[in-house]
Design a protein around this motif. Structure first.
Motif, PDB file in Angstrom:
ATOM      1  N   ALA A 159       3.040  -0.560  -3.932  1.00 23.47           N
ATOM      2  CA  ALA A 159       3.453   0.021  -5.079  1.00 23.47           C
ATOM      3  C   ALA A 159       2.321   0.002  -6.122  1.00 23.47           C
ATOM      4  O   ALA A 159       2.500   0.999  -6.911  1.00 23.47           O
ATOM      5  CB  ALA A 159       4.802  -0.354  -5.621  1.00 23.47           C
ATOM      6  N   TYR A 160       1.570  -1.190  -6.172  1.00 22.42           N
ATOM      7  CA  TYR A 160       0.597  -1.057  -7.196  1.00 22.42           C
ATOM      8  C   TYR A 160      -0.682  -0.573  -6.921  1.00 22.42           C
ATOM      9  O   TYR A 160      -1.909  -1.122  -7.492  1.00 22.42           O
ATOM     10  CB  TYR A 160       0.788  -2.647  -7.918  1.00 22.42           C
ATOM     11  N   GLY A 161      -1.002   0.192  -5.874  1.00 23.72           N
ATOM     12  CA  GLY A 161      -2.185   0.524  -5.517  1.00 23.72           C
ATOM     13  C   GLY A 161      -2.667   0.334  -4.286  1.00 23.72           C
ATOM     14  O   GLY A 161      -3.758   0.816  -3.839  1.00 23.72           O
ATOM     15  N   GLY A 162      -2.229  -0.694  -3.506  1.00 28.66           N
ATOM     16  CA  GLY A 162      -2.502  -1.030  -2.093  1.00 28.66           C
ATOM     17  C   GLY A 162      -2.372   0.099  -1.160  1.00 28.66           C
ATOM     18  O   GLY A 162      -3.155  -0.162  -0.081  1.00 28.66           O
ATOM     19  N   ASP A 163      -1.493   1.020  -1.301  1.00 28.29           N
ATOM     20  CA  ASP A 163      -1.471   2.105  -0.573  1.00 28.29           C
ATOM     21  C   ASP A 163      -2.015   3.255  -1.275  1.00 28.29           C
ATOM     22  O   ASP A 163      -1.495   3.779  -2.060  1.00 28.29           O
ATOM     23  CB  ASP A 163       0.067   2.469  -0.120  1.00 28.29           C
ATOM     24  N   SER A 164      -3.307   3.753  -0.884  1.00 26.78           N
ATOM     25  CA  SER A 164      -3.844   5.028  -1.336  1.00 26.78           C
ATOM     26  C   SER A 164      -3.682   6.342  -0.423  1.00 26.78           C
ATOM     27  O   SER A 164      -4.400   7.176  -0.497  1.00 26.78           O
ATOM     28  CB  SER A 164      -5.377   4.819  -1.775  1.00 26.78           C
ATOM     29  N   SER A 165      -2.723   6.119   0.521  1.00 29.55           N
ATOM     30  CA  SER A 165      -2.719   7.253   1.556  1.00 29.55           C
ATOM     31  C   SER A 165      -2.401   8.680   1.088  1.00 29.55           C
ATOM     32  O   SER A 165      -2.725   9.598   1.324  1.00 29.55           O
ATOM     33  CB  SER A 165      -1.663   6.784   2.716  1.00 29.55           C
ATOM     34  N   ALA A 166      -1.686   8.599  -0.063  1.00 32.07           N
ATOM     35  CA  ALA A 166      -1.445   9.711  -0.734  1.00 32.07           C
ATOM     36  C   ALA A 166      -2.436  10.588  -1.397  1.00 32.07           C
ATOM     37  O   ALA A 166      -2.536  11.831  -1.310  1.00 32.07           O
ATOM     38  CB  ALA A 166      -0.154   9.681  -1.854  1.00 32.07           C
ATOM     39  N   VAL A 167      -3.654   9.970  -1.534  1.00 30.94           N
ATOM     40  CA  VAL A 167      -4.642  10.594  -1.984  1.00 30.94           C
ATOM     41  C   VAL A 167      -5.951  10.249  -1.162  1.00 30.94           C
ATOM     42  O   VAL A 167      -7.105  10.463  -1.823  1.00 30.94           O
ATOM     43  CB  VAL A 167      -4.914  10.146  -3.465  1.00 30.94           C
ATOM     44  N   GLN A 168      -5.906   9.680  -0.087  1.00 31.95           N
ATOM     45  CA  GLN A 168      -6.901   9.309   0.801  1.00 31.95           C
ATOM     46  C   GLN A 168      -8.036  10.542   0.853  1.00 31.95           C
ATOM     47  O   GLN A 168      -9.264  10.247   0.923  1.00 31.95           O
ATOM     48  CB  GLN A 168      -6.525   8.724   1.861  1.00 31.95           C
ATOM     49  N   THR A 169      -7.495  11.604   1.181  1.00 30.36           N
ATOM     50  CA  THR A 169      -8.444  12.824   1.484  1.00 30.36           C
ATOM     51  C   THR A 169      -9.166  13.230   0.389  1.00 30.36           C
ATOM     52  O   THR A 169     -10.093  13.606   0.335  1.00 30.36           O
ATOM     53  CB  THR A 169      -7.822  14.053   1.889  1.00 30.36           C
ATOM     54  N   GLN A 170      -8.848  12.858  -1.002  1.00 25.01           N
ATOM     55  CA  GLN A 170      -9.483  13.261  -2.306  1.00 25.01           C
ATOM     56  C   GLN A 170     -10.472  11.981  -2.553  1.00 25.01           C
ATOM     57  O   GLN A 170     -11.366  12.305  -3.303  1.00 25.01           O
ATOM     58  CB  GLN A 170      -8.602  13.213  -3.481  1.00 25.01           C
ATOM     59  N   LEU A 171     -10.389  10.898  -2.024  1.00 26.57           N
ATOM     60  CA  LEU A 171     -11.275   9.698  -2.141  1.00 26.57           C
ATOM     61  C   LEU A 171     -12.404   9.701  -1.613  1.00 26.57           C
ATOM     62  O   LEU A 171     -12.762   9.214  -0.547  1.00 26.57           O
ATOM     63  CB  LEU A 171     -10.716   8.504  -1.967  1.00 26.57           C
ATOM     64  N   LYS A 172     -13.495  10.725  -1.797  1.00 29.71           N
ATOM     65  CA  LYS A 172     -14.822  10.936  -1.292  1.00 29.71           C
ATOM     66  C   LYS A 172     -15.910  11.001  -2.500  1.00 29.71           C
ATOM     67  O   LYS A 172     -15.448  11.278  -3.634  1.00 29.71           O
ATOM     68  CB  LYS A 172     -14.658  12.261  -0.634  1.00 29.71           C
ATOM     69  N   ASN A 173     -16.944  10.427  -2.222  1.00 29.52           N
ATOM     70  CA  ASN A 173     -18.038  10.300  -2.980  1.00 29.52           C
ATOM     71  C   ASN A 173     -17.644   9.516  -4.338  1.00 29.52           C
ATOM     72  O   ASN A 173     -18.086   9.872  -5.395  1.00 29.52           O
ATOM     73  CB  ASN A 173     -18.736  11.581  -3.349  1.00 29.52           C
ATOM     74  N   VAL A 174     -16.893   8.648  -3.950  1.00 31.25           N
ATOM     75  CA  VAL A 174     -16.431   7.795  -5.392  1.00 31.25           C
ATOM     76  C   VAL A 174     -17.587   6.890  -5.840  1.00 31.25           C
ATOM     77  O   VAL A 174     -18.255   6.203  -4.956  1.00 31.25           O
ATOM     78  CB  VAL A 174     -15.214   6.877  -4.818  1.00 31.25           C
ATOM     79  N   GLN A 175     -17.996   7.055  -7.151  1.00 30.75           N
ATOM     80  CA  GLN A 175     -18.824   6.208  -7.616  1.00 30.75           C
ATOM     81  C   GLN A 175     -18.350   4.642  -8.294  1.00 30.75           C
ATOM     82  O   GLN A 175     -19.079   3.894  -8.352  1.00 30.75           O
ATOM     83  CB  GLN A 175     -19.480   7.208  -8.959  1.00 30.75           C
ATOM     84  N   GLN A 176     -17.218   4.875  -9.033  1.00 30.01           N
ATOM     85  CA  GLN A 176     -16.434   3.636  -9.462  1.00 30.01           C
ATOM     86  C   GLN A 176     -15.190   3.643  -9.741  1.00 30.01           C
ATOM     87  O   GLN A 176     -14.575   4.776  -9.578  1.00 30.01           O
ATOM     88  CB  GLN A 176     -17.358   3.300 -11.091  1.00 30.01           C
TER      89      GLN A 176
END
Length: 831
Positions: free
Chosen positions: A206-223
């Protein structure tokens, strides 16, 4: 460098005046340059920049080199030169050479890793700054409120601490490769950026340990920036992706269109975010009363240089040195101090107040008075302030002469009167929630504040010599000495006592802290931990045997014992305590149904037999005779010699064997439950009932949960037999998926009870009646008929915490179906 004004003024024909104001490294400078003649050359050095007028009214800037002091934790230092157009990575490599170390990472004054690819001219590094080179194979350690995560030199990750705080990463372990950096939210989750720019998360879902809902968006993350309950990731195109608790910053959809060209993100501890864009404007989201709504000051948020956050408010420093605030009135409303907030250089915050240092060394405060928002009582003393440190509700300022001024709530360290005469030549201050610890230039330490929170260091004062750095958790301090050893004080169980690991604390490079535990990095890259075991104070691992055999050797599928996967330390009634940080787990089958420990026994036996071992089932072992080259097993009149032996026997019968009995110092019981051996509150009993029809599956479809809500507090029944059921505990066997199931049901697990351990005559029908009485509401809710047939077997195990060591009581031969059988023989029949 940003020019805000520049003009040339001619006074007569012989005097040339240049006026300029500019920013260097986050500071604003104003200068008037006077030359005697119009074409007379002159220069002015400011920080790392040299200004010269050329061709009358043109001002040019020539790049110069920075000189930065880089030191090791041991105290050894070197001055490193680097040009403005070079990177921090170049500075790091030169520091390694200058200090004669092969590896190391640069850390800023806050202990954060300095990113190597950032050009010097864009980094917040000024001429004369001091950085630390961390010598270790450990790239990075981060802590949530109750767990730690360490990135190793090979890019893999090791975690420990409370599972619900991210201390258990087994579900994503195969993904944690080539990790570059980790971010942690204090609420209980971690996010790792991989080399390819993707992100792996774990911890509290519930506090961010599950990022599956946005996983496809998490590309080329800098910070990645974290607040208490959510994460915000900046991508390489300047956009932002958020996840976690939606109402606490995890949902940025309302401002998503504005989140473009984001430069940096700041978070309040109350779970709101503020992003600085490339044009100096600000976008906020999260709870409005925690700073998530900046609409009231949006028109003022221009040319923002940096943002500081309290629990529920933000304060932004603009390019002209003024300040804009928003959020909760305690800190978010600075109107009373606004006319004094000019030429601000830095801001510090307690939970509900702010303190700003101006360029003349004075201080302006605002916010909740009890949290340090009112400094009027010490205002005349706040001159030439160099730095400010904050506890939960108090501030401590170091002045230019090394003295210290404190204010805010007295119980949180604001009252330093008892040690004021000792606070001289202070070079650094660290804070726990309610206390301060100051390092003097001679390496000694002075503390003030709540004694239990580390405000009293008298018990270790003689050891606090040549202190190099201090780290704090919520209620304790840990100091690294010049020889690499560590001294800690404060609340003992939360990190204030490191005596159990003192011999291991050698050549310590750096210390990190969770809410109530410490993790020290040694120069060989190893880690030593202490403090609250459930919050990361024990990194030794949990139940390696048989856990490692089940998970790593046999590869059996497992599931958390409880559906919400709490830490084992929380999954037990007082006064009992599992000193494990990982959740209790159970072996399951392919359908997720309980498979039982017999599955592991069967798997181990298959491996032994495949390796040439022999299996003796149903044999009556009468003695075990240790020999120089192995062990001799005696089965009545037959003897078998074995090089290695695995025995799965209850302890009491095993130690009763003749060859072991004569060498065993303790008296063994003459009965299974000797009078007075098992004490209420110090001994546990566990009972399983075997049903040929697993009615909790066939009639209730219940494979998880407890009855009552806390099964460790069993309900009484008219049969005078207490019942406490864990529907998820006990092996099952089904002919098909949840069809024709039979197996065990845990019907009691609590402190010893005579009704469970007493005479077994007529036990099973009475037990069945008690179980049906307790579960009657569940059958009524399902409109199902209760089964009439009682269980055919009852298995009882006893765990005694008084030192007797009796476990799993058994009989030599199975009794009638109304009897109590050994757990091992019963499990064998269940298969």
């Amino acid at each position: 460098m940003v020019y805000t004004a520049f003009r040339r003024t001619l006074l007569g024909s012989k005097v040339c005046i240049f006026e300029a104001s500019h920013r260097v490294g986050g500071r604003t400078y104003s200068h008037k340059l006077v030359a005697g003649k119009k074409k007379e050359p002159f220069t002015l050095d400011v920080g790392a920049y040299r200004f010269s007028p050329v061709r009358g009214s043109i001002l040019t800037v020539r790049s110069m080199s920075l000189h930065v002091e880089v030191g090791l934790i041991s105290g050894r230092k070197a001055t490193v030169q680097v040009a403005l157009d070079e990177t921090l990575g170049t500075l790091e490599r030169r520091a390694q050479v200058a200090l004669g170390v092969r590896t190391g990472r640069l850390l800023d004054s806050s202990g954060s890793v300095v990113e190597g690819c950032v050009p010097i001219k864009r980094a917040r590094v000024l001429n004369g700054d001091s950085l630390t080179l961390l010598r270790t194979n450990m790239v990075q350690v981060q802590a949530s409120g109750g767990a730690f995560a360490a990135v190793l030199g090979d890019g893999s990750v090791v975690t420990w601490g409370a599972p619900d705080f991210g201390g258990h990463s087994s579900a994503v372990q195969d993904q944690l490769k080539a990790v570059q950096q980790i971010s942690a939210c204090r609420g209980g989750a971690f996010a790792a950026i991989l080399v390819n720019g993707s992100v792996v998360t774990w911890g509290c879902c519930a506090y961010g340990g599950d990022s599956s809902a946005v996983q496809t968006q998490l590309k080329n993350v800098q910070q990645i920036q974290a607040c208490r309950f959510a994460f915000a990731a900046i991508l390489d195109d300047g956009s932002v992706v958020t996840w976690g608790k939606a109402e606490f910053g995890g949902d940025s959809s309302a401002v998503q269109a504005q989140l473009k060209n984001v430069r940096q993100i700041q978070a309040s501890s109350g779970s709101a975010f503020a992003a600085i864009l490339g044009d100096g404007s600000v976008v906020t989201w999260g709870p409005a009363d925690c700073g998530g709504d900046s609409s009231a000051v949006q028109g003022q948020l221009k040319n923002v240089q940096q943002i500081q956050a309290s629990y529920s408010a933000f304060a932004a420093i603009l390019g002209d040195g003024s300040v804009v605030t928003w959020g909760n009135a305690d800190g978010g409303d600075s109107r009373a101090a606004q006319d004094r907030l000019k030429n601000v250089e830095q801001i510090q915050a307690t939970v509900f107040a702010f303190a700003a240092i101006l360029d003349d060394g004075s201080v302006v405060t605002w916010g909740d008075a009890d949290s340090g928002g009112d400094s009027s009582a010490v205002q005349t003393q706040l001159k030439n302030v160099q730095q400010i440190q904050a506890s939960y509700s108090a501030f401590a300022a170091i002045l230019g002469d090394g003295s210290v001024v404190t204010w805010g709530h007295a119980e949180f360290g604001a009252d330093s009167s008892a040690v004021q005469t000792q606070l001289k030549n202070v070079i650094q201050i660290q804070a726990s929630e309610r206390a301060f610890a100051a390092i003097l230039d001679d390496g000694s330490v002075v503390t003030c504040g709540d004694e239990e929170w580390g405000g009293d260091s008298s018990s270790v004062q003689g050891q606090l010599k040549n202190v190099q750095q201090i780290q704090a958790c919520g209620v304790a301090f840990a100091a690294v000495l010049g020889d690499g050893s560590v001294v800690s004080w404060g609340r003992a169980e939360a990190g204030g006592d490191n005596s159990a690991v003192q011999g291991q604390l050698k050549n310590v490079q750096q210390i990190h802290a969770s809410d109530s535990a410490f993790a020290a990095i040694l120069d060989d890259g190893s880690v030593v931990t202490w403090g609250d075991a459930a919050k990361g104070g024990d990194s030794s691992g949990d139940m390696h045997l048989p856990g490692d055999v089940i998970l790593k050797v046999l590869g059996l599928p497992t599931a958390c014992y409880e559906p919400d996967c709490p830490a084992a330390s929380k999954d037990f009634p007082a006064p009992f305590h599992f000193n494990y940080t990982a959740p209790l787990r159970r072996i399951v089958d392919a359908e997720g149904m309980p498979a039982g420990y017999v599955t592991a026994i069967d798997g181990m036996l298959k491996i032994i037999m495949a390796a040439g071992g022999e299996l003796f089932l149903g044999a009556n072992l009468t003695d075990v005779q240790p020999q120089a080259n192995g062990t001799q097993l005696v089965f009545g009149n037959e003897k078998v010699h074995a090089k290695e032996v695995m025995l799965n026997l209850p302890r009491t019968p095993f130690l009763s064997l003749p060859s072991l009995r004569c060498s065993w110092a303790q008296d063994l019981p003459t009965s299974f439950f000797p009078a007075g051996s098992f004490q209420l509150g110090k001994s546990l009993s566990k009972a399983y009932a075997f049903y040929d029809d697993a009615w909790w599956i066939s009639k209730l479809n219940q494979s998880a949960g407890q009855l009552p809500e806390n099964a460790f507090m069993p309900v009484n029944t008219s049969e005078h037999i207490p019942v406490g059921i864990h529907f998820n505990d006990g092996p099952l066997r089904c002919d098909a998926q949840r069809s024709n199931c039979r197996g065990f049901l845990e019907v009691y697990y609590s402190t010893v009870n005579d009704e469970v351990l007493g005479d077994s005559t007529g036990k099973l029908p009475r037990l069945h009646a008690a179980v049906m009485e307790a579960t009657k509401p569940l059958f009524e809710k399902k409109n199902a008929t209760q089964p009439k047939d009682p269980p055919s077997l009852l298995v009882v195990g006893v765990w005694d915490r008084t030192g007797s060591g009796y476990t799993a009581p058994t009989k030599d031969t199975p009794a009638s179906v109304d009897g109590i059988l050994s757990i091992n023989s019963t499990m064998a029949q269940a298969t």
